[in-house]
Design an enzyme around this catalytic site. Structure first.
Site, PDB file in Angstrom:
ATOM      1  N   ASP A  55       0.845  -1.196   0.000  1.00  0.00           N
ATOM      2  CA  ASP A  55       0.000   0.000   0.000  1.00  0.00           C
ATOM      3  C   ASP A  55       0.880   1.246   0.000  1.00  0.00           C
ATOM      4  O   ASP A  55       2.093   1.159   0.207  1.00  0.00           O
ATOM      5  CB  ASP A  55      -0.961   0.013   1.195  1.00  0.00           C
ATOM      6  CG  ASP A  55      -0.285  -0.443   2.461  1.00  0.00           C
ATOM      7  OD1 ASP A  55       0.904  -0.133   2.656  1.00  0.00           O
ATOM      8  OD2 ASP A  55      -0.945  -1.115   3.275  1.00  0.00           O
ATOM      9  N   ASP A  57       1.280   5.015   1.618  1.00  0.00           N
ATOM     10  CA  ASP A  57       0.848   5.958   2.651  1.00  0.00           C
ATOM     11  C   ASP A  57       1.461   7.318   2.368  1.00  0.00           C
ATOM     12  O   ASP A  57       2.558   7.422   1.825  1.00  0.00           O
ATOM     13  CB  ASP A  57       1.298   5.482   4.033  1.00  0.00           C
ATOM     14  CG  ASP A  57       0.666   4.149   4.407  1.00  0.00           C
ATOM     15  OD1 ASP A  57      -0.425   3.842   3.887  1.00  0.00           O
ATOM     16  OD2 ASP A  57       1.263   3.417   5.213  1.00  0.00           O
ATOM     17  N   ASP A 130       9.714   3.602  13.232  1.00  0.00           N
ATOM     18  CA  ASP A 130      10.461   2.539  13.917  1.00  0.00           C
ATOM     19  C   ASP A 130      11.870   2.290  13.376  1.00  0.00           C
ATOM     20  O   ASP A 130      12.840   2.312  14.134  1.00  0.00           O
ATOM     21  CB  ASP A 130       9.644   1.231  13.977  1.00  0.00           C
ATOM     22  CG  ASP A 130       9.001   0.841  12.661  1.00  0.00           C
ATOM     23  OD1 ASP A 130       9.260   1.513  11.630  1.00  0.00           O
ATOM     24  OD2 ASP A 130       8.243  -0.142  12.643  1.00  0.00           O
TER      25      ASP A 130
HETATM   26  P1  ATP Z   1       4.111  -3.213   5.159  1.00  0.00           P
HETATM   27  O1  ATP Z   1       4.684  -3.416   3.802  1.00  0.00           O
HETATM   28  O2  ATP Z   1       4.141  -4.443   5.987  1.00  0.00           O
HETATM   29  O3  ATP Z   1       2.790  -2.517   5.168  1.00  0.00           O
HETATM   30  P2  ATP Z   1       5.060  -0.761   6.306  1.00  0.00           P
HETATM   31  O4  ATP Z   1       6.452  -0.260   6.519  1.00  0.00           O
HETATM   32  O5  ATP Z   1       4.183   0.002   5.381  1.00  0.00           O
HETATM   33  O6  ATP Z   1       5.190  -2.271   5.871  1.00  0.00           O
HETATM   34  P3  ATP Z   1       3.006  -0.412   8.271  1.00  0.00           P
HETATM   35  O7  ATP Z   1       2.713  -1.301   9.417  1.00  0.00           O
HETATM   36  O8  ATP Z   1       2.034  -0.334   7.154  1.00  0.00           O
HETATM   37  O9  ATP Z   1       4.432  -0.867   7.733  1.00  0.00           O
HETATM   38  O10 ATP Z   1       3.291   1.030   8.848  1.00  0.00           O
HETATM   39  C1  ATP Z   1       3.563   2.147   8.006  1.00  0.00           C
HETATM   40  C2  ATP Z   1       4.698   2.989   8.577  1.00  0.00           C
HETATM   41  O11 ATP Z   1       4.333   3.504   9.863  1.00  0.00           O
HETATM   42  C3  ATP Z   1       5.995   2.224   8.812  1.00  0.00           C
HETATM   43  O12 ATP Z   1       6.784   2.176   7.646  1.00  0.00           O
HETATM   44  C4  ATP Z   1       6.648   3.035   9.916  1.00  0.00           C
HETATM   45  O13 ATP Z   1       7.287   4.165   9.397  1.00  0.00           O
HETATM   46  C5  ATP Z   1       5.457   3.499  10.744  1.00  0.00           C
HETATM   47  N1  ATP Z   1       5.164   2.572  11.852  1.00  0.00           N
HETATM   48  C6  ATP Z   1       4.304   1.539  11.849  1.00  0.00           C
HETATM   49  N2  ATP Z   1       4.267   0.898  13.025  1.00  0.00           N
HETATM   50  C7  ATP Z   1       5.133   1.562  13.822  1.00  0.00           C
HETATM   51  C8  ATP Z   1       5.553   1.392  15.192  1.00  0.00           C
HETATM   52  N3  ATP Z   1       5.083   0.396  15.946  1.00  0.00           N
HETATM   53  N4  ATP Z   1       6.441   2.296  15.683  1.00  0.00           N
HETATM   54  C9  ATP Z   1       6.925   3.308  14.912  1.00  0.00           C
HETATM   55  N5  ATP Z   1       6.573   3.489  13.641  1.00  0.00           N
HETATM   56  C10 ATP Z   1       5.698   2.638  13.074  1.00  0.00           C
HETATM   57 MG    MG Z   2       2.073  -0.447   5.001  1.00  0.00          MG
END
Ligand code: ATP
Ligand code: MG
Length: 413
Positions: A55, A57, A130
């Site tokens: 996705d 963001d 994170d």
């Molecule tokens: P995925 O491909 O699994 O969706 P993602 O990096 O997009 O990976 P998400 O869980 O969708 O992960 O979260 C989006 C963003 O929000 C992350 O890339 C990170 O920057 C931030 N984020 C998410 N969870 C946390 C957390 N627990 N602590 C700090 N930042 C977080």
């Molecule tokens: Mg994501």
């Protein structure tokens, strides 16, 4: 927070073309109205790694109410921290969040973050994320990657590193330890040594995390296409014994052993997902309970009767279902799928019992677990053919209609 100049790098040549068109629309419209609008998180990371993001963001300087005024197809969600969901055709959502501040202070004794709702700058927003590779911004207007945290360098070296002091970041939110495992396994990154050491030393913090989030991360690891690698890494980092002690006790010998039955079936899960198969949550759970279930049955003093199959499954699954607060529906599917593996041996002998088995609402899940097992364990060809014949006679659609009950009685000629 000090205003360090970020590293700004031209994005790879085809970067913008690979950004989802609706996400591009969101970025363009924010920019038109003089707001910052950056692509963030997994979308940027995965495109830089030549992957396909799940996705996209967006992070913006516009406040939620301002975002809503710009987009008719917008819904504000979240009570504590308001987020804008901008909706597009086909149920697509572009999550658009206002830059956040890093929570002011974290208690010395590592208290959890509870207040996380102040608006901030791009820099503060990057710092509250994170891992460095998750905190890169893409500015479509300038076609550059903006890096406040050293994420570009870590991506080049394929390192997963927390932003800031790893122990502090893991204590703030212990679920980040599982996220570290998930990303390292899925993206084939090495966990940077200090980050790794902090997971080992702070792992007991996991007990403070909300249970539904732990289960959610287990599901995400299993659905991410790298279930086997994730479980190995969980075991290696001594997180498995906290998360699913039943599994870690069973693993005994190192999970890295490629012939381990648990790893075999998880590899079958990864392969099935890579082929585009859908696997429901209960079946995912059943895959790693299956070797445990077999072990439990074989430790019984005598060969179990059909009636004993269910109680043995319940005794095995029950404690973990309670501990991780597994949804009832997932547990029901899990139990039926486990039990069904052996129940079939009784049902297959007579046409009527076989048909009743195939017609049962739990059959599609049971069959799917069987196919994963067969892939991992190498079942005899005749037995695979028997199951397949039944699956063809009672295809999944037939069970869909009967969700909840025993399904419509099919008139048979
Ligand atoms: P995925 O491909 O699994 O969706 P993602 O990096 O997009 O990976 P998400 O869980 O969708 O992960 O979260 C989006 C963003 O929000 C992350 O890339 C990170 O920057 C931030 N984020 C998410 N969870 C946390 C957390 N627990 N602590 C700090 N930042 C977080
Ligand atoms: Mg994501």
């Amino acid at each position: 927070m000090s205003d360090h100049a970020p590293r700004r790098e031209p994005a790879p040549a085809d970067f913008l073309d690979r950004v989802d068109e609706d996400a591009q629309k969101v970025l363009r419209r924010l920019n038109q109205f003089d707001y910052h609008g950056y692509l963030v998180g997994g979308g940027v990371r995965d495109l830089l790694l030549d992957g396909t993001p799940k996705d996209f963001d967006v992070a913006t300087s516009a406040r939620p109410q301002e975002v809503r005024k710009l987009f008719r197809n917008c819904r504000l969600i979240g009570r504590r921290f308001r987020l804008a969901h901008i909706l597009f055709l086909g149920g697509k959502v572009i999550e658009t969040a206002t830059f956040r501040a890093k929570p002011a202070e974290v208690n010395r004794d590592g208290a959890l973050i509870t207040d996380d709702n102040e608006f901030g700058t791009p820099e503060s927003d990057a710092h509250r994320r994170d891992f460095t590779v998750n905190a890169l911004f893409y500015d479509a207007a300038e076609d550059v990657i903006i890096d406040y945290v050293g994420g570009l360098e870590d991506l080049e070296r394929r390192l997963l590193r927390t932003i800031g002091e790893p122990k502090v970041r893991f204590c703030e939110d212990p679920v980040r330890m599982l996220r570290a495992v998930k990303f390292a396994a899925r993206l084939d990154l090495t966990i940077e040594p200090a980050t790794r050491a902090a997971i080992l030393s702070e792992r007991f913090e996991l007990e403070k995390a909300a249970l539904p989030r732990l289960l959610e991360e287990i599901y995400r690891m299993m659905r991410g296409g790298s279930a086997a690698a994730s479980f190995k890494l969980l075991d290696e980092l001594a997180l498995m014994e906290l998360l699913i002690p039943e599994v870690s006790a069973f693993l005994g010998r190192p999970a890295a052993d490629p012939w381990h039955p648990l790893i075999g079936i998880l590899e079958a899960v990864d392969a099935a997902l890579a082929r585009g198969e859908q696997i429901e949550s209960g079946v995912l759970l059943a895959t790693f309970f299956w070797p445990l279930y077999q072990a439990a049955l074989s430790s019984l003093p005598s060969k179990p009767s059909v009636r004993e199959l269910r109680p043995v499954a319940e005794a095995l699954v029950g404690p973990m279902a309670v501990r991780l607060k597994m949804p009832k529906r997932d547990v029901a599917v899990l139990l039926s799928a486990l039990e069904g593996q052996l129940r079939f041996e009784h049902a297959r002998r007579r046409r009527a019992t076989r048909a009743a088995f195939g017609r049962h609402p739990a059959f599609p899940a049971t069959y799917q677990l069987y196919t994963l097992r067969a892939e991992a364990e190498g079942e005899p060809a005749e037995r695979i053919a028997e199951w397949r014949a039944l699956a063809e006679e009672f295809p999944p659609q037939d069970h869909e209609r009967g969700r909840g009950g025993r399904g419509p009685r099919r008139r048979r000629r």
